[in-house]
Design a protein around this motif. Structure first.
Motif, PDB file in Angstrom:
ATOM      1  N   HIS A 111     -20.325  25.604  -7.144  1.00  0.00           N
ATOM      2  CA  HIS A 111     -21.773  25.388  -7.099  1.00  0.00           C
ATOM      3  C   HIS A 111     -22.416  26.671  -6.605  1.00  0.00           C
ATOM      4  O   HIS A 111     -21.787  27.509  -5.952  1.00  0.00           O
ATOM      5  N   CYS A 112     -23.710  26.828  -6.928  1.00  0.00           N
ATOM      6  CA  CYS A 112     -24.429  28.023  -6.492  1.00  0.00           C
ATOM      7  C   CYS A 112     -25.926  27.716  -6.429  1.00  0.00           C
ATOM      8  O   CYS A 112     -26.541  27.460  -7.467  1.00  0.00           O
ATOM      9  N   PRO A 113     -26.533  27.702  -5.241  1.00  0.00           N
ATOM     10  CA  PRO A 113     -27.992  27.599  -5.187  1.00  0.00           C
ATOM     11  C   PRO A 113     -28.622  28.788  -5.910  1.00  0.00           C
ATOM     12  O   PRO A 113     -28.053  29.885  -5.937  1.00  0.00           O
ATOM     13  N   PHE A 114     -29.776  28.577  -6.496  1.00  0.00           N
ATOM     14  CA  PHE A 114     -30.433  29.658  -7.242  1.00  0.00           C
ATOM     15  C   PHE A 114     -30.529  30.946  -6.421  1.00  0.00           C
ATOM     16  O   PHE A 114     -30.345  32.045  -6.942  1.00  0.00           O
ATOM     17  N   ILE A 115     -30.814  30.803  -5.103  1.00  0.00           N
ATOM     18  CA  ILE A 115     -31.052  31.995  -4.301  1.00  0.00           C
ATOM     19  C   ILE A 115     -29.756  32.759  -4.011  1.00  0.00           C
ATOM     20  O   ILE A 115     -29.805  33.902  -3.557  1.00  0.00           O
ATOM     21  N   SER A 116     -28.607  32.163  -4.291  1.00  0.00           N
ATOM     22  CA  SER A 116     -27.341  32.890  -4.121  1.00  0.00           C
ATOM     23  C   SER A 116     -26.905  33.620  -5.396  1.00  0.00           C
ATOM     24  O   SER A 116     -25.951  34.398  -5.353  1.00  0.00           O
ATOM     25  N   LEU A 117     -27.565  33.383  -6.502  1.00  0.00           N
ATOM     26  CA  LEU A 117     -27.177  34.061  -7.743  1.00  0.00           C
ATOM     27  C   LEU A 117     -27.300  35.581  -7.649  1.00  0.00           C
ATOM     28  O   LEU A 117     -26.400  36.299  -8.117  1.00  0.00           O
ATOM     29  N   PRO A 118     -28.362  36.138  -7.040  1.00  0.00           N
ATOM     30  CA  PRO A 118     -28.411  37.595  -6.922  1.00  0.00           C
ATOM     31  C   PRO A 118     -27.242  38.166  -6.118  1.00  0.00           C
ATOM     32  O   PRO A 118     -26.749  39.252  -6.427  1.00  0.00           O
TER      33      PRO A 118
ATOM     34  N   ALA B  43     -44.808  26.664   5.331  1.00  0.00           N
ATOM     35  CA  ALA B  43     -45.460  26.887   4.040  1.00  0.00           C
ATOM     36  C   ALA B  43     -46.977  26.831   4.168  1.00  0.00           C
ATOM     37  O   ALA B  43     -47.696  27.611   3.532  1.00  0.00           O
ATOM     38  N   LEU B  44     -47.474  25.931   4.987  1.00  0.00           N
ATOM     39  CA  LEU B  44     -48.919  25.806   5.188  1.00  0.00           C
ATOM     40  C   LEU B  44     -49.495  27.094   5.761  1.00  0.00           C
ATOM     41  O   LEU B  44     -50.538  27.590   5.307  1.00  0.00           O
ATOM     42  N   MET B  45     -48.806  27.674   6.746  1.00  0.00           N
ATOM     43  CA  MET B  45     -49.331  28.862   7.404  1.00  0.00           C
ATOM     44  C   MET B  45     -49.241  30.092   6.507  1.00  0.00           C
ATOM     45  O   MET B  45     -50.110  30.969   6.545  1.00  0.00           O
ATOM     46  N   VAL B  46     -48.216  30.158   5.671  1.00  0.00           N
ATOM     47  CA  VAL B  46     -48.141  31.249   4.692  1.00  0.00           C
ATOM     48  C   VAL B  46     -49.237  31.088   3.644  1.00  0.00           C
ATOM     49  O   VAL B  46     -49.896  32.060   3.255  1.00  0.00           O
TER      50      VAL B  46
ATOM     51  N   GLU C 294     -35.264  25.990  -2.866  1.00  0.00           N
ATOM     52  CA  GLU C 294     -36.571  26.084  -2.215  1.00  0.00           C
ATOM     53  C   GLU C 294     -37.673  25.826  -3.244  1.00  0.00           C
ATOM     54  O   GLU C 294     -37.622  24.860  -3.971  1.00  0.00           O
ATOM     55  N   GLY C 295     -38.659  26.709  -3.344  1.00  0.00           N
ATOM     56  CA  GLY C 295     -39.828  26.429  -4.170  1.00  0.00           C
ATOM     57  C   GLY C 295     -39.606  26.686  -5.650  1.00  0.00           C
ATOM     58  O   GLY C 295     -38.589  27.242  -6.079  1.00  0.00           O
TER      59      GLY C 295
ATOM     60  N   PRO D  73     -30.454  24.118   8.777  1.00  0.00           N
ATOM     61  CA  PRO D  73     -30.608  22.875   8.010  1.00  0.00           C
ATOM     62  C   PRO D  73     -31.526  23.066   6.807  1.00  0.00           C
ATOM     63  O   PRO D  73     -32.416  23.911   6.808  1.00  0.00           O
ATOM     64  N   GLY D  74     -31.258  22.279   5.769  1.00  0.00           N
ATOM     65  CA  GLY D  74     -32.182  22.213   4.646  1.00  0.00           C
ATOM     66  C   GLY D  74     -31.892  23.127   3.479  1.00  0.00           C
ATOM     67  O   GLY D  74     -32.649  23.142   2.517  1.00  0.00           O
ATOM     68  N   HIS D  75     -30.795  23.896   3.550  1.00  0.00           N
ATOM     69  CA  HIS D  75     -30.542  24.836   2.452  1.00  0.00           C
ATOM     70  C   HIS D  75     -29.538  24.295   1.436  1.00  0.00           C
ATOM     71  O   HIS D  75     -29.756  24.410   0.242  1.00  0.00           O
ATOM     72  N   THR D  76     -28.437  23.736   1.881  1.00  0.00           N
ATOM     73  CA  THR D  76     -27.529  23.067   0.948  1.00  0.00           C
ATOM     74  C   THR D  76     -26.657  22.105   1.729  1.00  0.00           C
ATOM     75  O   THR D  76     -26.294  22.368   2.880  1.00  0.00           O
ATOM     76  N   SER D  77     -26.348  20.976   1.091  1.00  0.00           N
ATOM     77  CA  SER D  77     -25.402  20.026   1.677  1.00  0.00           C
ATOM     78  C   SER D  77     -24.067  20.086   0.943  1.00  0.00           C
ATOM     79  O   SER D  77     -23.167  19.300   1.222  1.00  0.00           O
TER      80      SER D  77
END
Length: 542
Positions: free
Chosen positions: A342-349, A403-406, A287-288, A256-260
């Protein structure tokens, strides 16, 4: 939320009742709706006790507990949680954790847990729940005492042992964590999760071949589990196996949370047979901010295919995105626009991994607003010292536990950088936003702070291009500076992110970046000393 507490049991006699009295199912649904509308008082009234105890189901007790927690009525909340909790499986309070975190009320779970444990002092599940909260709050000694007590009662409990391994990892006791995971692995050879967890720890420490060998065992055991495959991809990427790693990284869409967006319209791999001329490609935020800044490098080669590139991202990056070569349109908010792919930024590579543009456009692929940059040039023109930008902390994001723990491992207090104040011939500029900026008085030298005038990343970029070098922890600032082509010194943790590979002081992503990494867990002292020497050399060259 567990199935048993999220909805009525299928055999609930109230579901088939023909009487006018509201069924437990309808009461539950209406109460949940009230909670979704942030009205805990109404939810409590709707889910209140019925005249017939036989119609009471655990889910109703849990909904009451949620409402009472929101109303800060902890004693009553503890009573309802107890009624909602069966004698096996997790305690119902474990389900409250995510909700409390999302409300930024993680700390409020501790007084509730204290009441719960007074009611049931020997319930090891409550010890585990409190230890979980304490780990997230970095109160490790207290958490470890509770976990040891819990294991005394349930020596082989896998959930508790996993929590112990997490605590050991968070405190840098990696060998201890690996030993716990190995015991879990040997106790159930068919369980892939301890193998995956061991591989994750080894990968974070740069023991890449050991991690790869473990994944060779684990992946055949659960070849379609997205958690396993995503973790495997991270080890591949950190090992420099980019093409395979990017392909494997697409397994994240099973979580969950990556793309709808529909995956059947995901941008395929770029190849001679793929005709994108005149096709609208919607590139989306996933993501960030750092990820977006890093992968904007793929927009120029995407535009060269003939595609119409439409970016749907965040407002703080909109102006920077608009200046990237090849962008046709930038949108933030609003409705989903028309698109062909469509393409999430992280799928461009992944899409470009088999092309000459596998690393995207060369640096600099980002630029600053000329008018804003000129304003800063004029304001700084009388400062002829080496101008050094400083970033000492990332965004903590307390509502995001991972994210908090990282962040508490990648960030440092500003006081840690105190030795830099002794450098003659350097002037220091804060590039720090948010609460860590309140530490500026802790710096023993002069630290110039123009960040209250920088409201967006675009403003920060304009200031950044007028500095000589950026010194930062691993946060979005290094991607902004790197994409602008600025020299960067990145201060990195010992168990570093995959994107910086392992055992290197340089990176193929940003040619002007130098990485200075911890040699001891959570110890920045030698990092700061090495940064100081680098800056002294830069002053001499300046």
């Amino acid at each position: 939320m567990s199935a048993s507490l999220d909805r009525p049991a299928p055999d609930d006699p109230a579901l088939t009742s023909g009487e006018d009295q509201p069924t437990s199912a309808s009461r539950l649904a209406r109460a949940q709706d009230a909670l979704a509308r942030r009205n805990p008082g109404e939810a409590l009234a709707l889910a209140g006790p019925s005249a017939d105890d036989a119609t009471e189901i655990p889910a109703l007790h849990y909904v009451r507990a949620r409402a009472l927690f929101q109303l800060h009525r902890y004693a009553e909340c503890a009573e309802e949680l107890e009624k909602a909790s069966a004698n096996v499986g997790p305690h119902a309070i474990a389900l409250l954790l995510d909700e409390a975190v999302s409300m930024r009320r993680r700390d409020d779970l501790l007084p509730l847990l204290e009441i719960c444990r007074k009611r049931k002092p020997d319930d090891a599940r409550l010890m585990d729940a409190e230890a979980t909260v304490l780990i997230q709050l970095a109160r490790f000694d207290e958490a470890e005492i509770l976990l040891r007590q819990s294991l005394h009662r349930r020596p082989d409990n896998r959930s508790t042992l996993n929590l112990l391994a997490l605590l050991l990892t968070e405190t840098g006791r990696f060998e201890g964590a690996l030993a716990v995971m190995n015991d879990l692995r040997e106790s159930d050879p068919q369980d892939w999760e301890p193998i995956c967890n061991m591989a994750c720890i080894l990968s974070s420490l740069g023991r890449m071949e050991e991690a790869a060998n473990l994944y060779r065992q684990a992946v055949p055991m659960a070849p379609k589990d997205p958690r396993l495959r995503l973790n495997h991809s991270i080890t591949m990427l950190k090992s420099g196996r980019m093409a395979q790693g990017w392909a494997e990284h697409e397994w994240r869409f099973g979580l969950p949370g990556h793309t709808s967006m529909p995956l059947d319209r995901l941008l395929p791999n770029i190849s001679p047979s793929l005709d994108l001329k005149g096709k609208r490609v919607l590139v989306t935020q996933e993501e960030g901010l750092g990820d977006t800044l890093m992968y904007l490098r793929y927009i120029p080669p995407l535009a060269r295919t003939g595609a119409i590139v439409h970016i749907w991202g965040t407002e703080t990056l909109a102006a920077i995105c608009e200046r990237v070569a090849g962008v046709a349109e930038v949108q933030f908010g609003g409705e989903t626009p028309e698109y062909d792919y469509h393409c999430p930024f992280i799928s461009l590579p992944r899409a470009f991994s088999g092309t000459p543009d596998a690393m995207g456009a060369p640096v600099p692929y980002l630029s600053a607003d000329r008018r804003k940059a000129e304003m800063w040039r004029q304001r700084l023109q009388d400062n002829h010292k080496l101008r050094v930008g400083l970033v000492w902390a990332g965004a903590a994001r307390p509502e995001d536990t991972a994210a908090l723990m990282v962040d508490r491992q990648r960030s440092m207090p500003l006081s840690t950088l105190a030795p830099l104040a002794d450098i003659e011939g350097a002037s220091f500029y804060s590039l720090q936003k948010d609460r860590p900026a309140e530490q500026i008085p802790d710096f023993p030298g002069k630290l110039i702070n123009f960040m209250p005038e920088c409201h967006t990343m675009d403003d920060t970029a304009a200031l950044m291009v007028n500095l000589d070098i950026i010194v930062s922890v691993d946060t979005s600032a290094v991607h902004l500076a790197g994409g602008l082509g600025k020299p960067v010194i990145m201060m990195d943790r010992v168990n570093n992110c995959w994107r910086w590979l392992h055992g290197r002081e340089d990176t193929p992503w940003y040619p002007q970046m130098t990485i200075i990494r911890q040699t001891r867990f959570a110890d920045w002292s030698d990092v700061v000393e090495r940064v100081k020497r680098r800056l002294e050399d830069a002053v001499a060259a300046h």
